[in-house]
Design a protein around this motif. Structure first.
Motif, PDB file in Angstrom:
ATOM      1  N   VAL A  26       0.838  -1.194   0.000  1.00 20.98           N
ATOM      2  CA  VAL A  26       0.000   0.000   0.000  1.00 20.98           C
ATOM      3  C   VAL A  26       0.874   1.245   0.000  1.00 20.98           C
ATOM      4  O   VAL A  26       0.615   2.219  -0.703  1.00 20.98           O
ATOM      5  CB  VAL A  26      -0.962  -0.001   1.216  1.00 20.98           C
ATOM      6  N   ARG A  27       1.947   1.207   0.794  1.00 16.90           N
ATOM      7  CA  ARG A  27       2.858   2.351   0.858  1.00 16.90           C
ATOM      8  C   ARG A  27       3.486   2.620  -0.514  1.00 16.90           C
ATOM      9  O   ARG A  27       3.574   3.754  -0.956  1.00 16.90           O
ATOM     10  CB  ARG A  27       3.936   2.097   1.899  1.00 16.90           C
ATOM     11  N   HIS A  29       2.270   1.738  -3.420  1.00 13.61           N
ATOM     12  CA  HIS A  29       1.215   2.238  -4.292  1.00 13.61           C
ATOM     13  C   HIS A  29       0.979   3.730  -4.052  1.00 13.61           C
ATOM     14  O   HIS A  29       0.843   4.508  -4.996  1.00 13.61           O
ATOM     15  CB  HIS A  29      -0.077   1.446  -4.076  1.00 13.61           C
ATOM     16  N   CYS A  30       0.940   4.131  -2.784  1.00 17.05           N
ATOM     17  CA  CYS A  30       0.746   5.546  -2.457  1.00 17.05           C
ATOM     18  C   CYS A  30       1.878   6.400  -3.012  1.00 17.05           C
ATOM     19  O   CYS A  30       1.648   7.508  -3.518  1.00 17.05           O
ATOM     20  CB  CYS A  30       0.636   5.743  -0.945  1.00 17.05           C
ATOM     21  N   VAL A  33       1.355   6.758  -6.786  1.00 16.71           N
ATOM     22  CA  VAL A  33       0.277   7.706  -7.070  1.00 16.71           C
ATOM     23  C   VAL A  33       0.750   9.132  -6.810  1.00 16.71           C
ATOM     24  O   VAL A  33       0.492  10.045  -7.587  1.00 16.71           O
ATOM     25  CB  VAL A  33      -0.978   7.373  -6.222  1.00 16.71           C
ATOM     26  N   ARG A  34       1.475   9.335  -5.708  1.00 17.65           N
ATOM     27  CA  ARG A  34       1.969  10.676  -5.363  1.00 17.65           C
ATOM     28  C   ARG A  34       2.915  11.195  -6.439  1.00 17.65           C
ATOM     29  O   ARG A  34       2.842  12.341  -6.844  1.00 17.65           O
ATOM     30  CB  ARG A  34       2.681  10.652  -4.023  1.00 17.65           C
TER      31      ARG A  34
END
Length: 97
Positions: A26-27, A29-30, A33-34
């Motif tokens: 998840v990290r 992926h974040c 995206v960022r």
């Protein structure tokens, strides 16, 4: 010294050889995206900057044109004032007191 065997070994995996956890996925992926968002944000800022630059150049050109027009009008005004003063002086000399 390092041997060829050391160079060919794969890098150690995260978390002491364990599979990456859901939390780390998840990290990641974040972060992806960022980075994508910041990339578009940077592009948007560059486009806005370019638009402002072009607008600024246009304003500077208009300002220069107005400055030249003001110079011409001032010269014309001084010429008319000089002509008026000459006529006024000559008409004062002709009139008897």
């Amino acid at each position: 010294m390092c041997s060829a065997k050391d160079w060919l070994q794969s890098p150690p995996s995260p978390c002491n050889g364990q599979r990456p956890s859901r939390k780390s996925k998840v990290r990641v992926h974040c972060l992806i995206v960022r980075r994508r968002y910041e990339g578009t944000k940077t592009e948007d800022m560059e486009i806005k900057n370019l638009k402002l630059y072009l607008e600024n150049r246009s304003i500077l050109e208009q300002n220069e044109q107005l400055r030249q027009k003001a110079i011409r009008l001032r010269q014309e005004n001084l010429a008319l004032l000089s002509e008026f003063q000459k006529r006024f002086k000559s008409s004062q000399l002709m009139t008897p007191k």
